[in-house]
Design a protein around this motif. Structure first.
Motif, PDB file in Angstrom:
ATOM      1  N   ASN A 248       0.838  -1.363  -0.104  1.00 13.85           N
ATOM      2  CA  ASN A 248       0.101  -0.065  -0.122  1.00 13.85           C
ATOM      3  C   ASN A 248       0.739   1.354  -0.035  1.00 13.85           C
ATOM      4  OD1 ASN A 248      -2.582  -1.583  -0.099  1.00 13.85           O
ATOM      5  ND2 ASN A 248      -2.550  -1.662   2.121  1.00 13.85           N
ATOM      6  N   THR A 249       2.132   1.238   0.487  1.00 16.24           N
ATOM      7  CA  THR A 249       2.898   2.357   0.553  1.00 16.24           C
ATOM      8  C   THR A 249       3.431   2.625  -1.099  1.00 16.24           C
ATOM      9  OG1 THR A 249       3.578   2.203   2.832  1.00 16.24           O
ATOM     10  CG2 THR A 249       4.946   3.384   1.355  1.00 16.24           C
ATOM     11  N   THR A 250       3.660   1.255  -1.695  1.00 13.71           N
ATOM     12  CA  THR A 250       3.923   1.650  -3.191  1.00 13.71           C
ATOM     13  C   THR A 250       3.066   2.415  -3.763  1.00 13.71           C
ATOM     14  OG1 THR A 250       5.313  -0.433  -2.753  1.00 13.71           O
ATOM     15  CG2 THR A 250       4.852   0.338  -4.985  1.00 13.71           C
ATOM     16  N   VAL A 251       1.773   1.985  -3.887  1.00 13.78           N
ATOM     17  CA  VAL A 251       0.821   2.272  -4.872  1.00 13.78           C
ATOM     18  C   VAL A 251       0.181   3.561  -4.189  1.00 13.78           C
ATOM     19  CG1 VAL A 251       0.015   0.271  -5.611  1.00 13.78           C
ATOM     20  CG2 VAL A 251      -1.079   0.877  -3.709  1.00 13.78           C
ATOM     21  N   ASN A 252       0.032   3.817  -2.805  1.00 14.76           N
ATOM     22  CA  ASN A 252      -0.434   4.946  -2.528  1.00 14.76           C
ATOM     23  C   ASN A 252       0.737   6.014  -2.613  1.00 14.76           C
ATOM     24  OD1 ASN A 252      -2.332   3.175  -1.495  1.00 14.76           O
ATOM     25  ND2 ASN A 252      -2.184   4.014   0.854  1.00 14.76           N
ATOM     26  N   GLY A 253       1.913   5.701  -2.527  1.00 19.96           N
ATOM     27  CA  GLY A 253       3.042   6.646  -2.631  1.00 19.96           C
ATOM     28  C   GLY A 253       3.077   7.259  -4.296  1.00 19.96           C
ATOM     29  N   TRP A 254       2.817   6.426  -5.213  1.00 18.08           N
ATOM     30  CA  TRP A 254       3.119   6.598  -6.459  1.00 18.08           C
ATOM     31  C   TRP A 254       1.680   7.625  -6.925  1.00 18.08           C
ATOM     32  CZ3 TRP A 254       6.277   7.258 -10.001  1.00 18.08           C
ATOM     33  CH2 TRP A 254       7.524   6.485  -9.942  1.00 18.08           C
ATOM     34  N   TRP A 255       0.574   7.194  -6.385  1.00 17.05           N
ATOM     35  CA  TRP A 255      -0.617   7.947  -6.175  1.00 17.05           C
ATOM     36  C   TRP A 255      -0.384   9.761  -5.831  1.00 17.05           C
ATOM     37  CZ3 TRP A 255      -4.278  10.090  -8.949  1.00 17.05           C
ATOM     38  CH2 TRP A 255      -5.425  10.653  -8.393  1.00 17.05           C
ATOM     39  N   THR A 256       0.473   9.666  -4.744  1.00 17.91           N
ATOM     40  CA  THR A 256       0.551  10.797  -4.135  1.00 17.91           C
ATOM     41  C   THR A 256       1.537  11.498  -5.123  1.00 17.91           C
ATOM     42  OG1 THR A 256       0.319  10.001  -1.698  1.00 17.91           O
ATOM     43  CG2 THR A 256       1.929  11.955  -2.246  1.00 17.91           C
ATOM     44  N   GLU A 280       8.719  10.009   3.776  1.00 18.92           N
ATOM     45  CA  GLU A 280       7.823  11.222   3.861  1.00 18.92           C
ATOM     46  C   GLU A 280       6.585  10.560   3.218  1.00 18.92           C
ATOM     47  OE1 GLU A 280       6.408  15.256   3.575  1.00 18.92           O
ATOM     48  OE2 GLU A 280       7.331  13.880   4.890  1.00 18.92           O
ATOM     49  N   LEU A 281       6.699   9.612   2.225  1.00 20.82           N
ATOM     50  CA  LEU A 281       5.506   8.936   1.775  1.00 20.82           C
ATOM     51  C   LEU A 281       4.688   8.160   2.699  1.00 20.82           C
ATOM     52  CD1 LEU A 281       6.793   7.862  -1.736  1.00 20.82           C
ATOM     53  CD2 LEU A 281       5.349   9.714  -1.566  1.00 20.82           C
ATOM     54  N   LEU A 282       5.705   7.526   3.773  1.00 25.29           N
ATOM     55  CA  LEU A 282       4.930   6.761   4.771  1.00 25.29           C
ATOM     56  C   LEU A 282       4.268   7.625   5.578  1.00 25.29           C
ATOM     57  CD1 LEU A 282       7.951   4.334   5.444  1.00 25.29           C
ATOM     58  CD2 LEU A 282       5.561   3.482   5.079  1.00 25.29           C
ATOM     59  N   ARG A 283       4.910   8.950   5.904  1.00 25.32           N
ATOM     60  CA  ARG A 283       4.057   9.869   6.728  1.00 25.32           C
ATOM     61  C   ARG A 283       2.788  10.544   6.003  1.00 25.32           C
ATOM     62  NH1 ARG A 283       2.973  14.923   7.284  1.00 25.32           N
ATOM     63  NH2 ARG A 283       3.993  15.444   5.309  1.00 25.32           N
ATOM     64  N   TYR A 284       2.982  10.925   4.947  1.00 23.63           N
ATOM     65  CA  TYR A 284       1.993  11.719   4.130  1.00 23.63           C
ATOM     66  C   TYR A 284       0.831  10.974   3.715  1.00 23.63           C
ATOM     67  CZ  TYR A 284       0.041  14.802   0.680  1.00 23.63           C
ATOM     68  OH  TYR A 284      -0.824  15.676   0.009  1.00 23.63           O
ATOM     69  N   ASP A 285       0.855   9.384   3.643  1.00 24.54           N
ATOM     70  CA  ASP A 285      -0.502   8.882   3.369  1.00 24.54           C
ATOM     71  C   ASP A 285      -0.193   7.484   3.846  1.00 24.54           C
ATOM     72  OD1 ASP A 285      -2.951   8.343   2.823  1.00 24.54           O
ATOM     73  OD2 ASP A 285      -2.541   8.294   0.499  1.00 24.54           O
ATOM     74  N   THR A 286      -0.097   7.281   5.366  1.00 25.38           N
ATOM     75  CA  THR A 286       0.337   6.070   5.845  1.00 25.38           C
ATOM     76  C   THR A 286      -0.722   4.861   5.568  1.00 25.38           C
ATOM     77  OG1 THR A 286       0.674   4.963   8.089  1.00 25.38           O
ATOM     78  CG2 THR A 286      -0.976   6.685   7.971  1.00 25.38           C
ATOM     79  N   ILE A 390      -6.392  -0.749   7.009  1.00 25.46           N
ATOM     80  CA  ILE A 390      -5.540  -1.034   6.261  1.00 25.46           C
ATOM     81  C   ILE A 390      -6.000  -0.357   4.752  1.00 25.46           C
ATOM     82  CG2 ILE A 390      -4.124  -2.885   5.037  1.00 25.46           C
ATOM     83  CD1 ILE A 390      -4.691  -4.695   7.170  1.00 25.46           C
ATOM     84  N   ARG A 391      -5.290   0.944   4.563  1.00 24.24           N
ATOM     85  CA  ARG A 391      -5.990   1.427   3.443  1.00 24.24           C
ATOM     86  C   ARG A 391      -5.183   1.648   2.095  1.00 24.24           C
ATOM     87  NH1 ARG A 391      -5.135   6.904   2.459  1.00 24.24           N
ATOM     88  NH2 ARG A 391      -6.442   8.082   1.528  1.00 24.24           N
ATOM     89  N   GLY A 392      -5.753   1.050   1.037  1.00 27.18           N
ATOM     90  CA  GLY A 392      -5.090   1.021  -0.345  1.00 27.18           C
ATOM     91  C   GLY A 392      -5.886   1.173  -1.396  1.00 27.18           C
ATOM     92  N   LEU A 393      -5.222   1.221  -2.617  1.00 29.54           N
ATOM     93  CA  LEU A 393      -5.923   1.511  -4.011  1.00 29.54           C
ATOM     94  C   LEU A 393      -6.646   0.002  -4.514  1.00 29.54           C
ATOM     95  CD1 LEU A 393      -3.721   3.994  -5.478  1.00 29.54           C
ATOM     96  CD2 LEU A 393      -5.937   4.575  -4.460  1.00 29.54           C
TER      97      LEU A 393
END
Length: 400
Positions: A248-256, A280-286, A390-393
């Motif tokens: 989820n950090t990978t896909v949420n991070g790329w979306w960010t 920062e990506l972990l913080r911004y949209d954990t 557990i929040r993801g795309l």
């Protein structure tokens, strides 16, 4: 829009609601979830370390003494598996198991994996490039952590197919109010995964290798060794926790990043910033928005007394955007150095796999930003999966 974990609009962007919660107070009762919501960084950080709270209460109370109903007998396989893992153990059992696991899962173990992690990430990105693009979730984000944990545990390639479905089904139980079908899938996955690992452990007892399971079998101290159930629960937790957070950090991070093109362009020019960028990506949209704790003894938060037997919801997503701790928290700053985010937890339950997760994320983002790889472009705006904790795309369709 208020705090509503079952509302699709809230799940897509919970941060305005978090802002309202922080303004309302330090402990806010949620009638919808039956929990005390804790939205401020300082309180979340402190309560993660407070031994008057626990992931379980069974080390001190029976279900009846704590005023809670015991889970249905049909769910026992899930609760045995989950209850013997580090995430849900409390001291003294937690300290003993973590100490023994740490003997096998060392920083050296992680560093030895790094070349393989980078190789696997590069191969997955090469496959995505050869296809001209596709779903970043299924092409890169999901297979990488599963392959890494399988490599770590010594799971043969021919056996790796069920790992991701097992993990997804078990993790469904960590959402708020899982329904009976979710529970049924979690129980089935718990039984199948446990049976598989029991056989793998038996093989490693006969023929030890250099994998983590062999290390867990060998780990001992003056108090003894890990039980078979503790080893099984540890292996499952490593897959579930490491997998869900990294995916989820990978896909949420790329979306960010797609929504912040200037920082993305700068990161492409300066890949040496990947280390701070990942944090920062972990913080911004954990990826883990909420972590729950039982109140074992009365506590006070911001003048509110929360009694024994209550449940608190520590809102990681809100804490990581708290302006009392982070400068300009709603801005994405990929070179932010003062960044003690709580995405890996804190206290005795701080994520044991955090160093490996960071290495995987650096490898994944690094492979997609490497020289010779054309820039990624978003094909269409993604949708968020059902589920808030557990929040993801659902998918992230990209092209080069």
């Amino acid at each position: 829009m208020g705090f509503d974990p079952w509302d699709a609009a809230f799940v897509a962007d919970p941060y305005p609601a978090y802002r309202e919660l922080r303004e309302q107070g330090r402990a806010i009762w949620s009638e919808a979830t039956g929990q005390w919501l804790v939205p401020h960084y300082a309180d979340v950080n402190a309560l993660l370390r407070d031994r008057r709270l626990g992931r379980t209460y069974l080390h001190r109370f029976t279900h009846e003494e704590f005023g809670r109903e015991a889970p249905p007998p049909a769910h026992e396989s899930f609760h045995v598996l989950n209850g013997n893992g580090l995430l849900d153990l409390e001291d003294p059992a937690h300290a003993r198991v973590r100490r023994l696991v740490a003997k096998a899962f060392t920083p050296r173990t992680v560093e030895q994996l790094v070349p393989a992690v980078r190789r696997m990430a590069a191969e997955l990105v090469a496959g995505l490039l050869a296809d001209g693009g596709g779903d970043l979730l299924t092409a890169v984000a999901e297979p990488l952590p599963v392959a890494v944990i399988a490599e770590l545990l010594g799971v043969p390639e021919s056996d790796r197919g069920p790992l991701r479905p097992w993990s997804a089904d078990i993790c469904g139980m960590f959402e708020l109010r899982p329904d009976e079908e979710t529970a049924r899938r979690a129980v089935r996955a718990s039984v199948e995964f446990s049976d598989y690992l029991r056989g793998l452990i038996a093989e490693r007892r006969e023929r030890p290798g250099s994998d983590l399971i062999s290390g867990l079998i060998a780990a001992h101290d003056e108090e003894g060794r890990l039980s078979e159930q503790e080893m099984i629960s540890t292996c499952v937790l490593l897959l579930n926790a490491g997998h869900e957070a990294t995916v989820n950090t990978t896909v949420n991070g790329w979306w960010t990043l797609f929504r912040n093109p200037d920082p993305l362009a700068d990161l492409r020019r300066h890949p040496e910033k990947l280390s701070t960028a990942v944090d920062e990506l972990l913080r911004y949209d954990t990826p883990l928005q909420m972590f729950e704790r039982w109140v074992l003894d009365d506590i006070e938060v911001g003048g509110v007394t929360i009694p024994r037997g209550a449940e608190v919801a520590l809102l990681f997503g809100s804490a990581n955007r708290d302006p009392a701790r982070f400068t300009d928290p709603d801005a994405l700053d990929l070179v932010r150095t003062d960044n003690p985010h709580l995405s890996f937890g804190a206290g005795i339950h701080y994520c044991l796999g955090a160093p490996l997760a960071r290495r995987e994320l650096e490898a994944s983002f690094g492979a997609l930003l490497a020289d010779g790889i054309p820039p990624l472009r978003l094909v269409r705006e993604p949708r968020w999966r059902d589920g808030y904790v557990i929040r993801g795309l659902e998918e992230l369709l990209v092209e080069f």
